[in-house]
Design an enzyme around this catalytic site. Structure first.
Site, PDB file in Angstrom:
ATOM      1  N   PHE A  14       0.858  -1.304   0.132  1.00 43.94           N
ATOM      2  CA  PHE A  14      -0.014  -0.167  -0.124  1.00 43.94           C
ATOM      3  C   PHE A  14       0.666   1.214  -0.031  1.00 43.94           C
ATOM      4  N   ILE A  15       1.620   1.510   0.903  1.00 41.82           N
ATOM      5  CA  ILE A  15       2.329   2.943   1.196  1.00 41.82           C
ATOM      6  C   ILE A  15       3.558   2.911   0.102  1.00 41.82           C
ATOM      7  N   ILE A  66      13.462 -10.220   1.883  1.00 39.95           N
ATOM      8  CA  ILE A  66      14.562  -9.658   2.438  1.00 39.95           C
ATOM      9  C   ILE A  66      15.043 -10.470   3.509  1.00 39.95           C
ATOM     10  N   GLU A  90       5.305  -7.337   7.308  1.00 47.32           N
ATOM     11  CA  GLU A  90       4.192  -7.862   7.744  1.00 47.32           C
ATOM     12  C   GLU A  90       3.260  -6.522   8.507  1.00 47.32           C
ATOM     13  N   THR A 133       6.142   2.735  12.715  1.00 47.14           N
ATOM     14  CA  THR A 133       4.517   2.997  13.350  1.00 47.14           C
ATOM     15  C   THR A 133       4.608   3.517  14.862  1.00 47.14           C
ATOM     16  N   ASP A 134       3.368   4.323  15.033  1.00 48.25           N
ATOM     17  CA  ASP A 134       3.176   4.906  16.222  1.00 48.25           C
ATOM     18  C   ASP A 134       2.629   3.642  17.393  1.00 48.25           C
ATOM     19  N   GLU A 135       2.672   2.402  16.675  1.00 47.83           N
ATOM     20  CA  GLU A 135       2.002   1.567  17.439  1.00 47.83           C
ATOM     21  C   GLU A 135       3.158   0.981  18.583  1.00 47.83           C
ATOM     22  N   TYR A 158       2.807  -7.722  16.077  1.00 48.71           N
ATOM     23  CA  TYR A 158       3.150  -6.855  15.309  1.00 48.71           C
ATOM     24  C   TYR A 158       3.991  -5.477  15.522  1.00 48.71           C
ATOM     25  N   SER A 161       7.644  -6.653  17.034  1.00 43.21           N
ATOM     26  CA  SER A 161       8.424  -6.828  15.831  1.00 43.21           C
ATOM     27  C   SER A 161       9.014  -5.392  15.368  1.00 43.21           C
ATOM     28  N   LYS A 162       8.016  -4.503  15.259  1.00 48.69           N
ATOM     29  CA  LYS A 162       8.531  -3.265  14.587  1.00 48.69           C
ATOM     30  C   LYS A 162       9.368  -2.581  15.562  1.00 48.69           C
ATOM     31  N   ASN A 257     -13.269   4.979  15.946  1.00 47.24           N
ATOM     32  CA  ASN A 257     -13.511   4.212  14.847  1.00 47.24           C
ATOM     33  C   ASN A 257     -15.009   4.071  14.599  1.00 47.24           C
TER      34      ASN A 257
HETATM   35  P1  NAD Z   1       1.420  -3.647   3.299  1.00 46.46           P
HETATM   36  O1  NAD Z   1       1.213  -5.001   3.965  1.00 46.46           O
HETATM   37  O2  NAD Z   1       0.403  -3.029   2.356  1.00 46.46           O
HETATM   38  O3  NAD Z   1       2.575  -3.885   2.368  1.00 46.46           O
HETATM   39  C1  NAD Z   1       3.833  -4.368   2.653  1.00 46.46           C
HETATM   40  C2  NAD Z   1       4.674  -4.949   1.510  1.00 46.46           C
HETATM   41  O4  NAD Z   1       5.801  -5.890   2.108  1.00 46.46           O
HETATM   42  C3  NAD Z   1       3.929  -6.012   0.596  1.00 46.46           C
HETATM   43  O5  NAD Z   1       4.001  -5.464  -0.754  1.00 46.46           O
HETATM   44  C4  NAD Z   1       4.740  -7.620   0.801  1.00 46.46           C
HETATM   45  O6  NAD Z   1       4.710  -8.423  -0.237  1.00 46.46           O
HETATM   46  C5  NAD Z   1       6.154  -6.860   1.183  1.00 46.46           C
HETATM   47  N1  NAD Z   1       6.771  -7.851   1.960  1.00 46.46           N
HETATM   48  C6  NAD Z   1       6.356  -8.394   3.120  1.00 46.46           C
HETATM   49  N2  NAD Z   1       7.086  -9.302   3.649  1.00 46.46           N
HETATM   50  C7  NAD Z   1       8.182  -9.234   2.758  1.00 46.46           C
HETATM   51  C8  NAD Z   1       9.555  -9.946   2.702  1.00 46.46           C
HETATM   52  N3  NAD Z   1       9.972 -10.873   3.534  1.00 46.46           N
HETATM   53  N4  NAD Z   1      10.308  -9.421   1.844  1.00 46.46           N
HETATM   54  C9  NAD Z   1      10.151  -8.527   0.761  1.00 46.46           C
HETATM   55  N5  NAD Z   1       8.991  -7.912   0.748  1.00 46.46           N
HETATM   56  C10 NAD Z   1       7.772  -8.317   1.869  1.00 46.46           C
HETATM   57  O7  NAD Z   1       2.062  -2.672   4.345  1.00 46.46           O
HETATM   58  P2  NAD Z   1       1.864  -1.163   4.441  1.00 46.46           P
HETATM   59  O8  NAD Z   1       0.621  -0.749   5.060  1.00 46.46           O
HETATM   60  O9  NAD Z   1       2.148  -0.386   2.749  1.00 46.46           O
HETATM   61  O10 NAD Z   1       2.923  -0.615   5.351  1.00 46.46           O
HETATM   62  C11 NAD Z   1       4.329  -0.372   4.938  1.00 46.46           C
HETATM   63  C12 NAD Z   1       5.224  -0.115   6.126  1.00 46.46           C
HETATM   64  O11 NAD Z   1       4.671   0.978   6.689  1.00 46.46           O
HETATM   65  C13 NAD Z   1       5.356  -1.436   6.908  1.00 46.46           C
HETATM   66  O12 NAD Z   1       6.644  -1.145   7.432  1.00 46.46           O
HETATM   67  C14 NAD Z   1       4.316  -0.751   8.113  1.00 46.46           C
HETATM   68  O13 NAD Z   1       4.937  -1.210   9.364  1.00 46.46           O
HETATM   69  C15 NAD Z   1       4.710   0.735   8.056  1.00 46.46           C
HETATM   70  N6  NAD Z   1       3.414   1.566   8.698  1.00 46.46           N
HETATM   71  C16 NAD Z   1       2.084   1.209   8.041  1.00 46.46           C
HETATM   72  C17 NAD Z   1       1.156   1.954   8.380  1.00 46.46           C
HETATM   73  C18 NAD Z   1      -0.176   1.731   7.818  1.00 46.46           C
HETATM   74  O14 NAD Z   1      -1.284   2.558   8.341  1.00 46.46           O
HETATM   75  N7  NAD Z   1      -0.641   1.037   6.934  1.00 46.46           N
HETATM   76  C19 NAD Z   1       1.452   3.038   9.414  1.00 46.46           C
HETATM   77  C20 NAD Z   1       2.528   3.184   9.817  1.00 46.46           C
HETATM   78  C21 NAD Z   1       3.730   2.548   9.426  1.00 46.46           C
HETATM   79  O1  DAU Z   2      -1.037   3.165  13.741  1.00 41.85           O
HETATM   80  C1  DAU Z   2      -0.347   2.725  12.739  1.00 41.85           C
HETATM   81  C2  DAU Z   2      -0.866   1.228  12.190  1.00 41.85           C
HETATM   82  O2  DAU Z   2      -2.044   1.318  11.712  1.00 41.85           O
HETATM   83  C3  DAU Z   2       0.062   0.537  11.225  1.00 41.85           C
HETATM   84  O3  DAU Z   2       1.445   0.426  12.067  1.00 41.85           O
HETATM   85  C4  DAU Z   2      -0.135  -0.993  10.977  1.00 41.85           C
HETATM   86  O4  DAU Z   2       0.577  -1.468   9.979  1.00 41.85           O
HETATM   87  C5  DAU Z   2      -1.725  -0.667  10.278  1.00 41.85           C
HETATM   88  O5  DAU Z   2      -2.316  -1.867  10.069  1.00 41.85           O
HETATM   89  C6  DAU Z   2      -2.630   0.041  11.326  1.00 41.85           C
HETATM   90  O6  DAU Z   2      -3.004  -0.763  12.374  1.00 41.85           O
HETATM   91  P1  DAU Z   2      -4.398  -0.577  13.249  1.00 41.85           P
HETATM   92  O7  DAU Z   2      -4.606  -1.766  13.875  1.00 41.85           O
HETATM   93  O8  DAU Z   2      -4.658   0.759  13.864  1.00 41.85           O
HETATM   94  O9  DAU Z   2      -5.252  -0.444  11.809  1.00 41.85           O
HETATM   95  P2  DAU Z   2      -6.573  -1.163  11.531  1.00 41.85           P
HETATM   96  O10 DAU Z   2      -7.030  -0.801  10.033  1.00 41.85           O
HETATM   97  O11 DAU Z   2      -6.565  -2.844  11.411  1.00 41.85           O
HETATM   98  O12 DAU Z   2      -7.548  -1.045  12.425  1.00 41.85           O
HETATM   99  C7  DAU Z   2      -7.706   0.129  12.937  1.00 41.85           C
HETATM  100  C8  DAU Z   2      -8.920   0.266  13.901  1.00 41.85           C
HETATM  101  O13 DAU Z   2     -10.121  -0.374  13.625  1.00 41.85           O
HETATM  102  C9  DAU Z   2      -8.262  -0.543  15.156  1.00 41.85           C
HETATM  103  O14 DAU Z   2      -8.727   0.146  16.371  1.00 41.85           O
HETATM  104  C10 DAU Z   2      -9.148  -1.618  15.027  1.00 41.85           C
HETATM  105  C11 DAU Z   2     -10.485  -1.195  14.497  1.00 41.85           C
HETATM  106  N1  DAU Z   2     -11.131  -2.316  13.292  1.00 41.85           N
HETATM  107  C12 DAU Z   2     -10.495  -2.943  12.322  1.00 41.85           C
HETATM  108  C13 DAU Z   2     -10.838  -3.816  11.739  1.00 41.85           C
HETATM  109  C14 DAU Z   2     -10.087  -4.485  10.530  1.00 41.85           C
HETATM  110  C15 DAU Z   2     -12.282  -2.721  13.594  1.00 41.85           C
HETATM  111  O15 DAU Z   2     -13.300  -2.160  14.583  1.00 41.85           O
HETATM  112  N2  DAU Z   2     -13.201  -3.590  12.680  1.00 41.85           N
HETATM  113  C16 DAU Z   2     -12.252  -4.099  11.639  1.00 41.85           C
HETATM  114  O16 DAU Z   2     -12.787  -5.152  11.149  1.00 41.85           O
END
Ligand code: NAD
Ligand code: DAU
Length: 353
Positions: A14-15, A66, A90, A133-135, A158, A161-162, A257
């Site tokens: 995604f990102i 990786i 992941e 992540t802020d998590e 998750y 591990s981050k 939410n």
């Molecule tokens: P995503 O799950 O959409 O994408 C992850 C990508 O990494 C995928 O393309 C997957 O194929 C690839 N990948 C997974 N394991 C791999 C491996 N072993 N080797 C090579 N490629 C691999 O994730 P995202 O939401 O785009 O998040 C990207 C980064 O940003 C992550 O590090 C996540 O922790 C961080 N992040 C995400 C959010 C969010 O809200 N989505 C917020 C803060 C930080």
């Molecule tokens: O804060 C940054 C993080 O945001 C990233 O590091 C993660 O990669 C990303 O997945 C995201 O984590 P969250 O757990 O916050 O995102 P998610 O979309 O899974 O859930 C957002 C909120 O909504 C959370 O409080 C759980 C709730 N939720 C989620 C799902 C999937 C629901 O209530 N129903 C749902 O079906």
């Protein structure tokens, strides 16, 4: 900084895919991007369809894990990598609760491999930017914000591990002088987000008239950032951030939410009314809470704003409307994910595994 060969890991997620698109459009980046992605369920090359044609000679895709240190070294040498922007991970909390193994491998061992290779090849290396992540900071009560000084208290496999990968990055800067930057960002939303995360899941279910699952009482709070704002912040930090430093990135958009789910219902009722003008709010279904569910996240990004001048450009209501429009306009992308066709395409083009 003049990066020639930037390795982007996880660039089909995604990102990562939004970042590649965003970076190529910038005149101050003229280098090549080597996108290294394992193509897990979350990686979809269709997110970057046509990018190699749009930017000829500047985009290379390598399907690779990786965690494979030997292969990572080969890619480094073959493409003369001088910078890394590390997204691969992941990323879904619920999956980490059910099956944490791959989170430990990819997020910790994978990051370690990349740091080791960058360390060994340091003389030509400009920057290792790690996306986190802020998590990692754990959960807030009703008041307060996470700053860069907030102690780490991760609560899910998750986030643990981050956190481990963030600590490794810090250690490689302090011990080996590796030029690193780290960003801890809040929840992203926007185009190409895999429909397991709250916003795309609710949009898709609401379009189809399916139940909208809300965990617990729906009052957990997240801060939301439009993905392009995140991409811009990353690029600014890579270019001008102080080496060895951490930057928080946030959207100034704290939301419960349940409020988000209701907003999605109301926007969709306006953009795609149901027969008989029924309200989609009727689809909201409270379900069992996520174990260890963090109550509230909120980000103080003063450091990034004051020192590097970044602030988010998109407001949540406009960003959410844009996001819903994108999902409504990209039904074939969604369909190919739902049916698993995208995975079939990956197997045909890149083989099994
Ligand atoms: P995503 O799950 O959409 O994408 C992850 C990508 O990494 C995928 O393309 C997957 O194929 C690839 N990948 C997974 N394991 C791999 C491996 N072993 N080797 C090579 N490629 C691999 O994730 P995202 O939401 O785009 O998040 C990207 C980064 O940003 C992550 O590090 C996540 O922790 C961080 N992040 C995400 C959010 C969010 O809200 N989505 C917020 C803060 C930080
Ligand atoms: O804060 C940054 C993080 O945001 C990233 O590091 C993660 O990669 C990303 O997945 C995201 O984590 P969250 O757990 O916050 O995102 P998610 O979309 O899974 O859930 C957002 C909120 O909504 C959370 O409080 C759980 C709730 N939720 C989620 C799902 C999937 C629901 O209530 N129903 C749902 O079906």
């Amino acid at each position: 900084m003049d990066i020639k060969n930037l390795m982007v890991t996880g660039g089909c997620g995604f990102i990562g895919s939004n970042f590649i698109d965003h970076l190529f459009a910038k005149p101050d980046f003229q280098g090549r991007i080597v996108n290294v992605d394992k193509l897990t369920y979350a990686g979809n090359p269709e997110n970057l369809r046509g990018i190699d044609i749009k930017y000829p000679g500047r985009y290379i895709f390598v399907k690779a894990d990786i965690c494979d240190a030997g292969l990572m070294q080969e890619i480094f040498d073959r493409y003369d990598i001088d910078a890394i922007c590390h997204f691969a991970a992941e990323s879904h909390v619920d999956r980490s609760i059910k099956r944490p193994e791959s989170f430990i491998h990819t997020n910790i061992i994978g990051t370690f491999n990349l740091l080791e290779i960058a360390k060994v090849n340091q003389e030509k290396f400009q920057i290792f930017h790690h996306i986190s992540t802020d998590e990692v900071y754990g959960s807030l009560g009703p008041e307060g914000l996470f700053t860069e000084e907030t102690p780490y208290r991760p609560n899910s496999p998750y986030s643990a591990s981050k956190a481990a990968s963030d600590h490794l990055l810090r250690a490689y800067h302090e011990t080996f002088g590796l030029p690193t930057t780290l960003s801890n960002c809040s929840n992203n939303y926007g185009p190409y987000q895999f429909p397991e995360k709250l916003i795309p899941l609710v949009i898709m279910n609401a379009v189809e008239g399916k139940p909208l699952p809300v965990y617990g009482d729906g009052k957990n709070v997240r801060d939301w950032l439009y993905v392009t704002d995140h991409c811009e912040a990353i690029w600014i930090i890579m270019q001008s951030g102080k080496r060895g430093e951490t930057y928080n990135i946030g959207g100034n958009s704290e939301m419960e939410n349940i409020v988000i789910v209701e907003m999605i219902c109301d926007l969709l009722d306006e953009m795609l009314p149901l027969a008989g003008k029924r309200s989609r709010r009727e689809l909201i279904t409270f379900v069992k809470d996520r174990p260890g569910h963090d109550r509230r996240y909120a980000i103080d990004f003063t450091k990034l704003h004051r020192t590097l001048g970044w602030s988010p450009g998109e407001s949540f209501p406009t960003g959410l409307r844009k996001t819903i429009r994108w999902y409504l306009d990209h039904t074939s992308w969604i369909e190919r994910i739902k049916t698993g066709e995208y995975q079939q395409w990956i197997k045909e083009h890149y083989g099994e595994g």
